[in-house]
Scaffold this active site. Structure first.
Site, short mmCIF file in Angstrom:
data_model
loop_
_atom_site.label_atom_id
_atom_site.label_comp_id
_atom_site.label_asym_id
_atom_site.label_seq_id
_atom_site.Cartn_x
_atom_site.Cartn_y
_atom_site.Cartn_z
N GLY A 267 17.41 32.85 17.20
CA GLY A 267 18.24 31.92 16.45
C GLY A 267 19.59 31.76 17.13
O GLY A 267 20.06 32.68 17.80
N GLN B 20 28.20 29.47 18.57
CA GLN B 20 27.98 30.54 19.54
C GLN B 20 28.07 30.04 20.98
O GLN B 20 28.22 30.84 21.91
CB GLN B 20 26.64 31.24 19.31
CG GLN B 20 26.59 32.01 17.99
CD GLN B 20 25.24 32.67 17.79
OE1 GLN B 20 24.33 32.08 17.24
NE2 GLN B 20 25.09 33.89 18.27
N CYS C 290 22.27 40.07 17.15
CA CYS C 290 22.88 38.76 17.34
C CYS C 290 23.25 38.59 18.80
O CYS C 290 23.78 39.52 19.41
CB CYS C 290 24.14 38.67 16.47
SG CYS C 290 25.01 37.11 16.63
N LEU C 291 22.98 37.40 19.33
CA LEU C 291 23.30 37.16 20.75
C LEU C 291 24.81 37.25 21.00
O LEU C 291 25.23 37.50 22.12
CB LEU C 291 22.78 35.78 21.18
CG LEU C 291 21.24 35.64 21.19
CD1 LEU C 291 20.84 34.21 21.51
CD2 LEU C 291 20.61 36.62 22.18
N HIS D 5 21.39 34.48 8.35
CA HIS D 5 22.23 35.03 9.44
C HIS D 5 22.89 33.87 10.20
O HIS D 5 24.10 33.90 10.45
CB HIS D 5 21.34 35.87 10.37
CG HIS D 5 22.00 36.32 11.63
ND1 HIS D 5 22.16 37.65 11.96
CD2 HIS D 5 22.54 35.62 12.68
CE1 HIS D 5 22.78 37.74 13.13
NE2 HIS D 5 23.00 36.52 13.59
N GLU D 6 22.09 32.86 10.53
CA GLU D 6 22.64 31.73 11.29
C GLU D 6 23.63 30.93 10.45
O GLU D 6 24.65 30.45 10.96
CB GLU D 6 21.52 30.82 11.80
CG GLU D 6 20.50 31.48 12.72
CD GLU D 6 21.12 32.24 13.87
OE1 GLU D 6 22.20 31.85 14.35
OE2 GLU D 6 20.52 33.25 14.30
N HIS E 52 27.06 32.21 10.56
CA HIS E 52 27.84 31.80 11.74
C HIS E 52 28.65 30.52 11.45
O HIS E 52 29.75 30.35 11.96
CB HIS E 52 26.92 31.52 12.93
CG HIS E 52 26.48 32.75 13.67
ND1 HIS E 52 27.37 33.58 14.33
CD2 HIS E 52 25.26 33.28 13.88
CE1 HIS E 52 26.69 34.57 14.92
NE2 HIS E 52 25.41 34.42 14.66
NI NI Z 1 23.88 35.69 15.32
#
Ligand code: NI
Length: 178
Positions: A52, A57, A100-101, A142-143, A146
């Site tokens: 995701g 990001q 998370c990236l 989660h996304e 962000h």
């Molecule tokens: Ni994330």
């Protein structure tokens, strides 16, 4: 006008970074430019690899999410969520180990509602609703965090969060010196 546009892998911002705290703005209209951004987001997510990614990001403060929860032996299943809104959420929560990236090499358990109903705009600009449970519910929430400038580590205890952020800041310093 180019008739073919190659997808580009963008740089993923990692914490701590003030850009990750920005509240993303709604997309006013889904255009070719929006779709090009979503194509880049997907390519960037696949390359990472991750399941995701939110636009912020890669430094774009728009309410856009891409996801693909297909397993390694399954066909790719790209999903695009523009301006997602939660219409309903279960009271019951479920724990999931999240990563998370933007928070590399950190994994921890977060409790979230185990079911959500969403409204969003898809890749083609159509309004859709969706019910999600399990990993899909966790991932979309989660996304969506962000989009509000929230990272999964913000759901952890203050002590844990500050330890993680210290570790990440140190990692960044080491990378800058290298
Ligand atoms: Ni994330």
């Amino acid at each position: 006008m180019p008739i073919f546009r190659a997808m580009t892998i963008r740089e993923i911002i990692t914490a701590p970074d003030p850009r990750l705290k920005v509240i993303s703005k709604p997309v006013a209209e889904v255009t070719a430019e929006t779709r090009a951004l979503m194509d880049d987001m997907l390519e960037t997510m696949y390359a990472a690899p991750g399941i995701g990614l939110a636009a912020i990001q890669i430094g774009v403060p728009l309410r856009i999410i891409v996801m693909d929860l297909a397993k390694d032996d399954e066909e790719p299943d790209p999903r695009y969520y523009i301006n997602p809104e939660i219409l309903e959420a279960a009271e019951e929560t479920a724990p999931y180990e999240e990563g998370c990236l933007s928070v590399p090499d950190v994994y921890d358990t977060v409790e979230r509602p185990d079911y959500v109903k969403l409204r969003f705009i898809d890749y083609h600009g159509e309004i859709r609703t969706m019910e999600a449970s399990g990993l899909t519910a966790t991932c979309i929430q989660h996304e969506m965090d962000h989009l509000e400038g929230i990272l999964f580590i913000d759901h952890l205890s203050r002590l844990k969060r500050s330890m993680v952020l210290k570790k990440l800041a140190k990692q960044k310093r080491l990378e800058a010196e290298a």
